[in-house]
Structure formats: structure tokens, C-alpha cells
Design an enzyme around this catalytic site. Structure first.
Site, short mmCIF file in Angstrom:
data_model
loop_
_atom_site.label_atom_id
_atom_site.label_comp_id
_atom_site.label_asym_id
_atom_site.label_seq_id
_atom_site.Cartn_x
_atom_site.Cartn_y
_atom_site.Cartn_z
N CYS A 9 -25.69 -0.30 -4.80
CA CYS A 9 -26.53 -0.88 -5.84
C CYS A 9 -27.19 -2.15 -5.61
O CYS A 9 -26.53 -3.14 -5.30
CB CYS A 9 -25.54 -1.08 -7.00
SG CYS A 9 -26.30 -1.64 -8.49
N CYS B 287 -24.96 -8.38 -11.19
CA CYS B 287 -24.49 -7.80 -12.22
C CYS B 287 -22.89 -8.18 -12.40
O CYS B 287 -22.25 -8.58 -13.52
CB CYS B 287 -24.74 -6.42 -12.45
SG CYS B 287 -23.61 -5.47 -13.28
N CYS C 14 -28.07 3.03 -13.50
CA CYS C 14 -26.83 2.52 -13.14
C CYS C 14 -25.73 3.44 -12.33
O CYS C 14 -25.64 4.66 -13.03
CB CYS C 14 -26.32 1.68 -14.23
SG CYS C 14 -24.36 1.35 -13.97
N GLN D 174 -12.52 5.64 -25.75
CA GLN D 174 -12.58 5.46 -24.33
C GLN D 174 -14.01 6.00 -23.77
O GLN D 174 -14.64 6.71 -23.95
CB GLN D 174 -11.64 6.30 -23.67
CG GLN D 174 -9.98 6.13 -24.01
CD GLN D 174 -9.39 5.01 -23.26
OE1 GLN D 174 -10.27 4.32 -22.38
NE2 GLN D 174 -8.29 4.57 -23.61
N GLU E 187 -3.69 0.51 -36.62
CA GLU E 187 -4.91 -0.14 -35.89
C GLU E 187 -5.42 -1.33 -36.78
O GLU E 187 -5.48 -1.18 -38.03
CB GLU E 187 -5.80 1.16 -35.73
CG GLU E 187 -7.20 0.70 -35.48
CD GLU E 187 -7.59 0.05 -34.18
OE1 GLU E 187 -7.10 0.57 -33.30
OE2 GLU E 187 -8.23 -0.86 -34.14
N CYS F 228 -4.62 -0.77 -19.95
CA CYS F 228 -5.63 -0.73 -19.16
C CYS F 228 -5.58 -2.23 -18.32
O CYS F 228 -6.52 -2.57 -17.84
CB CYS F 228 -6.80 -0.74 -20.06
SG CYS F 228 -7.02 -2.16 -21.31
#
Ligand code: SAH
Length: 387
Positions: free
Chosen positions: A10, A16, A94, A218, A269, A344
Site C-alpha cells: 500500500c 496512515c 484501501c 463487528q 450494555e 480484542c
């Protein structure tokens, strides 16, 4: 695509900064992540081989572009912020973003130039356009465009939307969001629906989910199915369980659990919009045994534990910062036979596993899932049982 295929480098990789593993073959990226998970989590349990993608490119179904004015060339730009700065690096396409979303953003930039929409300037608080967010329903093809401005007044909105829909007739909804604040958040609190229903729907694991502009969903739906299937497998539902879905977002995991043997689902939540989505997602899928509450997960579970409530499975999927000691201590007090931790961030996962494994749990299975190819981010699912 084979895992060893070379991908064209890229040109924006350095500026970036989004794809930290850009210079590695996909197989090398997988080995890097496997090693990282093993180093951080290996002492708690055996780390299974990471679940990879067949084609690791263009997986991001949520794409955001920042807008700025390029004084040198006197034109409006769209792209990403240069790492650690507020300078916009122009992007047309991208490697990891959904192709159609990128095309739509280029069209919006072209239209914005011809409509003479000014980029918003954070310092002078002048101008209009700040960001555009595009979300694509991977399995439904529905497309939402959110136009984020620094000021509420969007005088050309009717004609702008008309022109946009003419160029991109596959867009199913357009929302105007106003964010006048100086923050890192892309979206502000206010939405006005300019076209369509104001949200999109997507299908995952046999359920249909509503995605509103501000709700967490997600970004890689293909791998999300792999992740959720793993989480369901680890939950080991038999039809009798009360299933507590903590940090539930729009209720995705809990609702899938309800269709796969959970007798009762309780979700909590913090984000109120996401909770509203979760409730409507329950109705949308004809699920009657799921309840969702808005609130802080630590506080909520502590109150449950103090009230002596019992659950059979705790599913927890906290943000990158991980959970809290308050939450984990309530888990250990309630002591359900099974805890499934979806994370994550292996660093905070390791910290939280240390707590859980010194307070009566054993990590039975550790499964990394590659949700974010080309980036350094690692997703893991861990099954814990009462020792
Ligand atoms: N399980 C969901 C969402 C996971 S992302 C899914 O798979 O889609 C983590 C979620 O935790 C986000 O929706 C975020 O809004 C929520 N969150 C962050 N801090 C929280 C807190 N203190 N209490 C409850 N939820 C929180």
C-alpha cells in the site's frame, strides 16, 4: 487466495499507520499473532491455531473518511488522519476496506466539491463536512451513509441526497449526524434521517441485526461468524441455561445463544442506542426469552451477585481496556460453571485471566481468530470452567 500470496504494497502504509503488518505475507502475519497470543496467554492454557481468512483483503464493512481542505491544491480532500496528527492523507481505495464503501466515499467527495460543501475546521469552527461513515450489510447488501458535519445547518441536503442516490442507487439509507465537539469520536449525538429507515440490517449466524449509526457492530462480518460460532461452542448450551451477555452491544451474541439453546438471556450494555437495537433485534428475530438493560456492566453484575442471582454461562466481550476487578470479583462470587471471554486485546485479556485463574477458574481453551488482517490487532475467545 493462498495464505502466501503477495499483496501489492500500500502506498500509504507509512502515513496512515492503520496496517502495522503491511510488510508481512498473510502467513507471517498469522504466525506473528499466534506467537503474541502464546506469549501473553500460553501460561493459562493451550493456544489453538489462529482461525484465518481465505481472502484477508477488503473485509472492513464499516469505513470512515475524514474531510479537510487542501489549501495548496485548493480542493476538498477525503481520507484518513496521518498517524498521531490531524492531517488528512487522501485515500481512494484501501486494501482492507469494503470496495463499494470506498467507491461511495469517492462519489461523495466529488459531489461535495460540486455542491461547494466546505470542510469543517476544528480550530476556527468554520465550514461543514467532517466525516462520512459508510456501513455495508455483508449478507444483505444494505448500505448506510452517515454524513457527519460540525454544524447542524445542511441547506443543500435534499438536492445532495438526490444527486447521491442517482449516482449510487444501491444506498438504502442516508443519515445526517451533527458533531460539534472537539473529540476523537467521529459521530455526535444527533441524527437526522435524510433517506430510508435510518439504519441497516445484516444477517449473522441465522439472525438478523439492526445496525444504527452509533451502535457497535463487528467490522469484519465474515470472521464474526467464525468468532460467534466458537463462542457458542465454548458456551456448551443444552437448552437449560441462563446466559448472561455482558458488554452485549446490539445483542448479537445473546440472541444467537437464544436460538441455540439458552433458556433465558440477560444482556447489559452501556450504550443506550445499542440497547434499543438489541431489544428491537430480539423482536425482529421472534426471540421472547431475552432481556436487555442499559448500564455499566460492572455495576450491573455486582448487583446481580449481591442479590444472589444465578446464571449458568457468563459471556463477556469488553472493549479494548478489558473488564474491571469489580466485574471479575462479581463473576467469581456468582461462580457460574462456564465463563466465555471474547477479547480484542490479548494484553488486557491476560490481566483479567490472571484474576479469574487465581480465583477458582481454569482456562480450558484459548482460540485466536483473525478478525483484523494486516493490522496488529488480535481477537481471542477463552473458555473458562470452575476448577
Ligand atoms: N458483544 C458485542 C459488543 C462488543 S464491543 C458484539 O459482539 O457486537 C464492547 C461493547 O462494550 C460496546 O458495545 C461498548 O459500548 C460496551 N461497553 C463499554 N464499556 C462498557 C461498560 N462499562 N459497561 C457495559 N458495556 C460497556
Amino acid at each position: 487466495m493462498s495464505n502466501t500470496a503477495t499483496i501489492k504494497p500500500c502506498p500509504l502504509a507509512k502515513k496512515c499507520g492503520g496496517c502495522q503488518l503491511q510488510n508481512m505475507l498473510y502467513d507471517e502475519q498469522l504466525a506473528f499473532k499466534q506467537h503474541k497470543c502464546k506469549r501473553l496467554l500460553g501460561r493459562y492454557g493451550k493456544v489453538s491455531p489462529i482461525l484465518s481468512m481465505e481472502d484477508p483483503t477488503h473485509y472492513r464493512c464499516k469505513v470512515q473518511a475524514a474531510f479537510a481542505y487542501d489549501y495548496r491544491h485548493r480542493r476538498l480532500l477525503s481520507g484518513v488522519y496521518q498517524s498521531n496528527s490531524h492531517r488528512v492523507v487522501p485515500v481512494n481505495d484501501c486494501l482492507i476496506e469494503n470496495r463499494r464503501a470506498d467507491e461511495i466515499i469517492v462519489t461523495i467527495r466529488k459531489l461535495a466539491r460540486s455542491f461547494k460543501l466546505q470542510a469543517y475546521d476544528e480550530d476556527s469552527k468554520r465550514g461543514f463536512l467532517r466525516h462520512v461513515q459508510v456501513r455495508v450489510g455483508y449478507n444483505t447488501g444494505e448500505i448506510m451513509v452517515v454524513i457527519v458535519s460540525g454544524k447542524p445547518m445542511f441547506s443543500s441536503k435534499r438536492n445532495f441526497v438526490k444527486a447521491l442516490l442517482k449516482e449510487c442507487p444501491d444506498i438504502t439509507t442516508v443519515v445526517h449526524n451533527v458533531n460539534p465537539y472537539h473529540t476523537n469520536l467521529v459521530l455526535g449525538p444527533k441524527n437526522e434521517v435524510l433517506f430510508g429507515k435510518g439504519y441497516i440490517e445484516d444477517e449473522l449466524c441465522g439472525c438478523t441485526f439492526r445496525i444504527s449509526p452509533g451502535s457497535f457492530y463487528q467490522v469484519n462480518p465474515q470472521q464474526t461468524e467464525v468468532l460467534y460460532n466458537t463462542a457458542m461452542d465454548f458456551a456448551g448450551l443444552t437448552g437449560e441455561e441462563t446466559f448472561f451477555d455482558a458488554y452485549c452491544g446490539t445483542g448479537t451474541i445473546g440472541l444467537i445463544a437464544a436460538t441455540r439453546g439458552a433458556k433465558r438471556v440477560i444482556g447489559v450494555e452501556l450504550n443506550k442506542t445499542a440497547v434499543r437495537d438489541a431489544k428491537s433485534n430480539a423482536r425482529r428475530n421472534d426471540i421472547e426469552n431475552a432481556e436487555f438493560y442499559a448500564g455499566d456492566a460492572s455495576r450491573f453484575i455486582t448487583e446481580m451477585a449481591e442479590a444472589g442471582e444465578q446464571v449458568d454461562v457468563i459471556m463477556m466481550d469488553p472493549p479494548r481496556a478489558g473488564s474491571t476487578e469489580e466485574f471479575l470479583s462479581a463473576v467469581c462470587k456468582m461462580a457460574p460453571p462456564t465463563v466465555v471471554y471474547v477479547s480484542c486485546n490479548p494484553e488486557t485479556l491476560a490481566r483479567d485471566l490472571k484474576y479469574l485463574t487465581t480465583h477458582g477458574y481454569i482456562a480450558k481453551k484459548v482460540q485466536p481468530v483473525d478478525m483484523f488482517p494486516f493490522t496488529e490487532h488480535c481477537e481471542c475467545v477463552v473458555k473458562l470452567s470452575r476448577g
